[in-house]
Design a protein around this motif. Structure first.
Motif, PDB file in Angstrom:
ATOM      1  N   VAL A 106       0.854  -1.189   0.000  1.00  0.00           N
ATOM      2  CA  VAL A 106       0.000   0.000   0.000  1.00  0.00           C
ATOM      3  C   VAL A 106       0.890   1.239   0.000  1.00  0.00           C
ATOM      4  CG1 VAL A 106      -1.765   1.292   1.247  1.00  0.00           C
ATOM      5  CG2 VAL A 106      -1.822  -1.213   1.249  1.00  0.00           C
ATOM      6  N   ARG A 162       3.958   6.702   5.698  1.00  0.00           N
ATOM      7  CA  ARG A 162       3.088   5.844   6.478  1.00  0.00           C
ATOM      8  C   ARG A 162       2.091   6.673   7.269  1.00  0.00           C
ATOM      9  NH1 ARG A 162       7.796   5.461  10.210  1.00  0.00           N
ATOM     10  NH2 ARG A 162       8.242   7.647  10.529  1.00  0.00           N
ATOM     11  N   PRO A 163       0.988   6.079   7.671  1.00  0.00           N
ATOM     12  CA  PRO A 163       0.052   6.784   8.543  1.00  0.00           C
ATOM     13  C   PRO A 163       0.684   7.063   9.907  1.00  0.00           C
ATOM     14  CG  PRO A 163      -0.942   4.806   7.611  1.00  0.00           C
ATOM     15  CD  PRO A 163       0.525   4.736   7.335  1.00  0.00           C
ATOM     16  N   PHE A 164       0.178   8.066  10.570  1.00  0.00           N
ATOM     17  CA  PHE A 164       0.497   8.366  11.974  1.00  0.00           C
ATOM     18  C   PHE A 164       1.867   9.003  12.197  1.00  0.00           C
ATOM     19  CE2 PHE A 164      -2.181   4.321  12.722  1.00  0.00           C
ATOM     20  CZ  PHE A 164      -3.356   5.027  12.534  1.00  0.00           C
ATOM     21  N   ARG A 165       2.832   8.654  11.356  1.00  0.00           N
ATOM     22  CA  ARG A 165       4.183   9.156  11.570  1.00  0.00           C
ATOM     23  C   ARG A 165       4.658   9.844  10.302  1.00  0.00           C
ATOM     24  NH1 ARG A 165       5.821   6.252  16.198  1.00  0.00           N
ATOM     25  NH2 ARG A 165       8.034   6.671  15.992  1.00  0.00           N
ATOM     26  N   GLN A 166       5.313  10.966  10.483  1.00  0.00           N
ATOM     27  CA  GLN A 166       5.813  11.690   9.324  1.00  0.00           C
ATOM     28  C   GLN A 166       7.098  11.049   8.805  1.00  0.00           C
ATOM     29  OE1 GLN A 166       5.293  15.749   8.891  1.00  0.00           O
ATOM     30  NE2 GLN A 166       4.278  16.065  10.851  1.00  0.00           N
ATOM     31  N   GLY A 167       7.440  11.398   7.580  1.00  0.00           N
ATOM     32  CA  GLY A 167       8.697  10.955   7.016  1.00  0.00           C
ATOM     33  C   GLY A 167       8.574   9.593   6.370  1.00  0.00           C
ATOM     34  N   GLN A 168       9.546   9.307   5.565  1.00  0.00           N
ATOM     35  CA  GLN A 168       9.594   8.016   4.900  1.00  0.00           C
ATOM     36  C   GLN A 168      10.601   7.139   5.624  1.00  0.00           C
ATOM     37  OE1 GLN A 168       9.974   8.323   0.666  1.00  0.00           O
ATOM     38  NE2 GLN A 168       7.979   9.318   0.655  1.00  0.00           N
ATOM     39  N   ARG A 169      10.476   5.838   5.388  1.00  0.00           N
ATOM     40  CA  ARG A 169      11.488   4.907   5.906  1.00  0.00           C
ATOM     41  C   ARG A 169      11.572   3.744   4.933  1.00  0.00           C
ATOM     42  NH1 ARG A 169       6.560   2.886   5.348  1.00  0.00           N
ATOM     43  NH2 ARG A 169       5.952   1.391   6.912  1.00  0.00           N
ATOM     44  N   GLY A 170      12.689   3.028   4.965  1.00  0.00           N
ATOM     45  CA  GLY A 170      12.854   1.889   4.082  1.00  0.00           C
ATOM     46  C   GLY A 170      11.886   0.773   4.427  1.00  0.00           C
ATOM     47  N   VAL A 171      11.310   0.163   3.395  1.00  0.00           N
ATOM     48  CA  VAL A 171      10.445  -1.008   3.579  1.00  0.00           C
ATOM     49  C   VAL A 171      10.803  -2.059   2.533  1.00  0.00           C
ATOM     50  CG1 VAL A 171       8.463   0.209   4.562  1.00  0.00           C
ATOM     51  CG2 VAL A 171       8.654  -0.033   2.080  1.00  0.00           C
ATOM     52  N   ALA A 208      14.993  -0.760   6.504  1.00  0.00           N
ATOM     53  CA  ALA A 208      15.163   0.524   7.182  1.00  0.00           C
ATOM     54  C   ALA A 208      16.635   0.748   7.521  1.00  0.00           C
ATOM     55  CB  ALA A 208      14.305   0.568   8.453  1.00  0.00           C
ATOM     56  N   ILE A 249      -7.797  -0.257   9.052  1.00  0.00           N
ATOM     57  CA  ILE A 249      -7.583   1.048   8.427  1.00  0.00           C
ATOM     58  C   ILE A 249      -8.130   1.033   6.999  1.00  0.00           C
ATOM     59  CG2 ILE A 249      -5.863   2.773   7.813  1.00  0.00           C
ATOM     60  CD1 ILE A 249      -5.945   2.237  10.820  1.00  0.00           C
TER      61      ILE A 249
ATOM     62  N   VAL B 199      11.539  13.218   3.121  1.00  0.00           N
ATOM     63  CA  VAL B 199      11.988  13.423   4.481  1.00  0.00           C
ATOM     64  C   VAL B 199      12.129  12.032   5.074  1.00  0.00           C
ATOM     65  CG1 VAL B 199      11.384  14.369   6.727  1.00  0.00           C
ATOM     66  CG2 VAL B 199      10.824  15.637   4.655  1.00  0.00           C
ATOM     67  N   GLU B 205      14.258   4.539  11.617  1.00  0.00           N
ATOM     68  CA  GLU B 205      15.115   3.553  10.955  1.00  0.00           C
ATOM     69  C   GLU B 205      16.200   3.044  11.902  1.00  0.00           C
ATOM     70  OE1 GLU B 205      14.592   4.622   6.269  1.00  0.00           O
ATOM     71  OE2 GLU B 205      16.187   5.677   7.322  1.00  0.00           O
ATOM     72  N   LEU B 240       7.911  14.178  14.188  1.00  0.00           N
ATOM     73  CA  LEU B 240       7.788  12.767  13.821  1.00  0.00           C
ATOM     74  C   LEU B 240       6.335  12.307  13.861  1.00  0.00           C
ATOM     75  CD1 LEU B 240       9.384  10.233  13.007  1.00  0.00           C
ATOM     76  CD2 LEU B 240       9.442   9.605  15.419  1.00  0.00           C
ATOM     77  N   ASP B 247      -3.318  14.159   9.070  1.00  0.00           N
ATOM     78  CA  ASP B 247      -3.283  12.713   8.873  1.00  0.00           C
ATOM     79  C   ASP B 247      -4.632  12.232   8.344  1.00  0.00           C
ATOM     80  OD1 ASP B 247      -3.037   9.973   9.007  1.00  0.00           O
ATOM     81  OD2 ASP B 247      -1.939  10.004  10.901  1.00  0.00           O
TER      82      ASP B 247
END
Lengths: 267, 267
Positions: A106, A162-171, A208, A249, B199, B205, B240, B247
């Motif tokens: 998603v 992602r929902p709820f948290r800002q920023g991107q992260r590795g997935v 991540a 969700i 971002v 991570e 964060l 949201d």
């Protein structure tokens, strides 16, 4: 556990042998986990595309119109069509296109990349990232002259919000030679009590960790090695992407009407 | 970049000096990032609690009744009260308690832990994890005899589930000595095009990487060191946790009536 980027990969073009390119630049160990950015997997697999390739359907025109009206910015219906063509369904079509890709991930705009693509408008995600991971893993084992079962594991990664948290992260998008998750259920805490539901999505955590050393942009190195990760003596399983029926969700989003909510707020 | 667990920490009790306990067991470097599980931070801060401490309000009774009716399992209204008391609001109160903690973290049951707590029923999350991280960071610098600004960074971590993807992964609850995210906006890709909104939530991570080496349960080691992480020359920022108004998912959940949807499905 060590995490390091592999430097010096050339710009990847359709048909390139990624496994060989990686093998030539790194001395890999059998229990390494290779985290490879989906961008270069897509490039090697010829997933570049042009907006002109996408003839907008009525639905794509409607989506583009509605988003355009909301944001006061013209939205290209060909782009909406590209997202639709890459999606199993849309979890949300206003104010953003939150897509469920055909392999279950998603993400906004079905992960279609509009930067980082020489000589094309768009870069689509790999069609089947786990199949990609399996192919690359087999290629690495061949190059290392070991049986596939003794070669490194491979994760095809992306960065995603992602929902709820800002920023991107590795997935993780796809994986081979490693289970997606390790299962701690039935094990006990220090006090001897049985632990609750604890399934750890290790391929996401590895992705991540890799993202911390690879970076984005022109200095980016799209491959990282995680060396010395110990999966331990846990059950593994490969269900990483929630299905609609198991995801509250997505159920809530399916019943939500953003436009109505937005109108209500303005009136 | 290296990631390793610190072994040999004793069971932590209220009032224990975590910084000292860690310092005594590891030779830390100034640019290390220490990832410390919130469980031991909570234990040191005396966040153990008993169900008997929570006198259920009408709302807590109502929540417990409705969840109980749905799941055919009796739900303790005192536990619902504990979750309410730890929450700014509930993003969802049926079929699960998806709470927004007072410091902004969205998680099931406000992160209240029912395992891993000797001599108590519950372990609450630290009240202000960033303040905890700052205190521990100051304590470490004191123990290392360096100015705080030259000491290691500290992240208070948790494991948490998420929408769309199964399994839990490490996340950051609070941090000190490091920005939550690095901002790649305005930088350019290999082709010279400006990158989109990128971002990167580095503290999440780093927490995920740490979770790969710490583990859960009786063999768990609640502290990991990330050594050699390079934040690079990027702007940093500390936002964060998404606020409700930023949201879409929380907006959709706020308008969703799970019970009505569930009834509709059964009829």
């Amino acid at each position: 556990m060590e995490v390091f980027a592999i430097d010096g990969l050339p710009e990847i073009r359709p048909g390139d042998d990624l496994a060989r390119a990686i093998h030539e630049r790194a001395r890999l160990a059998p229990d390494d986990v290779l985290c490879i950015a989906s961008t270069i997997v897509s490039k090697a697999e010829g997933r570049q595309a042009d907006l002109a390739d996408f003839e907008p359907s009525d639905r794509a025109r409607d989506i583009a119109d509605r988003i355009g009206a909301l944001t006061d910015e013209e939205k290209d219906p060909r782009f909406a069509e590209a997202v639709l063509s890459e999606s199993e369904e849309l979890a949300l079509d206003l104010p953003i296109l939150l897509a469920v890709t055909r392999f279950g991930h998603v993400t906004v705009n079905a992960g279609i990349d509009r930067s980082n693509v020489p000589d094309a408008d768009l870069l689509l995600l790999p069609e089947d990232p786990t199949a990609s991971a399996e192919r690359i893993r087999a290629g690495l084992a061949r190059a290392m002259d070991v049986p596939v079962g003794d070669g490194p594991a491979v994760i095809v990664t992306d960065t995603s919000g992602r929902p709820f948290r800002q920023g991107q992260r590795g997935v993780a998008l796809g994986w081979a030679g490693i289970a997606a998750a390790r299962d701690w259920r039935g094990e006990h805490d220090r006090d001897g009590r049985e632990m609750g539901v604890t399934v750890e999505a290790v391929v996401d955590e590895l992705s991540a960790a890799a993202n911390l050393v690879t970076g984005e942009g022109d200095g980016g190195t799209p491959v990282a090695v995680v060396r010395g990760f110990d999966f331990g003596d846990h059950a593994g399983h490969d269900e990483l992407f929630r299905r609609a029926e198991g995801d509250l969700i997505r159920q809530a989003l399916a019943e939500w009407d953003y436009a109505a909510a937005d109108d209500a707020e303005e009136s």
